[in-house]
Design an enzyme around this catalytic site. Sequence first.
Site, mmCIF file in Angstrom:
data_model
loop_
_atom_site.group_PDB
_atom_site.id
_atom_site.type_symbol
_atom_site.label_atom_id
_atom_site.label_comp_id
_atom_site.label_asym_id
_atom_site.label_seq_id
_atom_site.Cartn_x
_atom_site.Cartn_y
_atom_site.Cartn_z
ATOM 1 N N ASP A 271 12.665 92.721 2.557
ATOM 2 C CA ASP A 271 12.630 92.256 1.162
ATOM 3 C C ASP A 271 13.266 93.303 0.260
ATOM 4 O OD1 ASP A 271 11.389 89.887 1.726
ATOM 5 O OD2 ASP A 271 9.443 90.425 0.881
ATOM 6 N N GLY B 291 6.392 84.539 7.049
ATOM 7 C CA GLY B 291 5.657 84.678 8.305
ATOM 8 C C GLY B 291 4.995 86.037 8.419
ATOM 9 N N ALA B 292 5.783 87.086 8.231
ATOM 10 C CA ALA B 292 5.233 88.451 8.341
ATOM 11 C C ALA B 292 4.101 88.645 7.341
ATOM 12 C CB ALA B 292 6.341 89.479 8.102
ATOM 13 N N THR C 179 -2.520 75.021 -3.469
ATOM 14 C CA THR C 179 -2.672 76.174 -4.354
ATOM 15 C C THR C 179 -2.144 75.801 -5.737
ATOM 16 O OG1 THR C 179 -0.595 77.007 -3.463
ATOM 17 C CG2 THR C 179 -2.604 77.966 -2.579
ATOM 18 N N GLY D 64 -1.607 78.167 -8.368
ATOM 19 C CA GLY D 64 -1.244 79.392 -9.086
ATOM 20 C C GLY D 64 -2.453 80.049 -9.719
ATOM 21 N N ASP E 59 3.314 91.141 -9.885
ATOM 22 C CA ASP E 59 4.292 90.593 -8.947
ATOM 23 C C ASP E 59 3.619 89.472 -8.138
ATOM 24 O OD1 ASP E 59 6.136 90.086 -6.974
ATOM 25 O OD2 ASP E 59 6.222 92.125 -6.183
ATOM 26 N N GLY F 261 1.069 83.405 -2.274
ATOM 27 C CA GLY F 261 0.773 82.199 -1.494
ATOM 28 C C GLY F 261 0.568 82.531 -0.021
ATOM 29 N N ASP F 262 1.354 83.474 0.490
ATOM 30 C CA ASP F 262 1.215 83.881 1.899
ATOM 31 C C ASP F 262 -0.125 84.583 2.110
ATOM 32 O OD1 ASP F 262 3.878 83.013 2.146
ATOM 33 O OD2 ASP F 262 4.642 85.004 1.642
ATOM 34 N N ARG G 192 -0.328 93.861 -7.612
ATOM 35 C CA ARG G 192 0.407 94.935 -6.934
ATOM 36 C C ARG G 192 1.858 94.530 -6.694
ATOM 37 N NH1 ARG G 192 -3.848 96.002 -1.984
ATOM 38 N NH2 ARG G 192 -5.572 96.740 -3.264
#
Length: 295
Positions: A12, A40-41, A206, A208, A234, A239-240, A273
């Site tokens: 990223d 995924g990660a 979800t 938000g 941030d 969502g992940d 964070r």
Amino acid sequence: MAIYNLGSINADWFYKVPHFPADGETLAAESCTGGLGGKGANQSVAVARAGGNVHHIGAVGGEGGWTLERLKSMGVDVSRVAIEGAGSTGHALIFLTPDGENRIVIHAGTNRMIAEADVSAALERAGPGDMLILQNETNCTVFAAKSARARGMRVVYSAAPFDVGAVREMLPHVDLLAVNEIEAAQVAEALGVALTALPVRELLVTQGARGATWFDLKTGETLAVPAPKVASVDTTGAGDTFAGYFCAARDRGLPVAECLELAVGASALKVTRAGTSEAIPTLAETRAFLEEIGG
Ligand code: RIB
């Protein structure tokens, strides 16, 4: 039990910008930082940080060894991740505005070079009670979902980034569909049914900063939790974080209301964070945060 995650692994790159660039505009970034990401990660890290036992399935390029080291250091089993010398690791360019909103461009790279044989090998020891989680940033999703179902596993699908064709193909092989509220409406519209008539057993939506709602579409049971109010730094990966935490808590057999509470708590904390995988809170941090805001 174990959670298997067929998921993307990205480098990223975050660019802090005063606003999103307009058509034809060239904009200087205020800063540029890199880290580990990929839906995924991020979900694997969220599962691990929530106390789950997670095996990541995917592929990185020859230069992507650092991503595996980082996943390992955060408690994720990466022994089933292939090194695909013919490709390069996926990456994401993330523009981030001062209010914490983002716009993301991804390049799939090896995330879309995963071999069916590797998925089969990774699932060899999986069985009833185990869970397969997937998102929309890799290939082999339908194959993996079918294989998992054949093994008696539960299949959880986060339909992000949203693609209606992919959702249509996946739904028959999915036990729980996780989407945001815009995507939920898009799926329902594309299939021509009401949200509560989607052909899937459970739906997780979800919303938000407003929280999340879980539906058991078979029994009609619905549970909603509000999101704690936080100052957004941030939102990338929130969502992940939510999905990974929810799955880890379900895997531990916690009541759905508690799974939701932990998932919204962890994702709210993540929003405070900067960064993605590395910014996902631990279970202890999440519990402390929920206690703090509850009392
Ligand atoms: O959901 C956030 C993720 O989307 C980022 O980590 C980026 O890699 C993209 O996959």
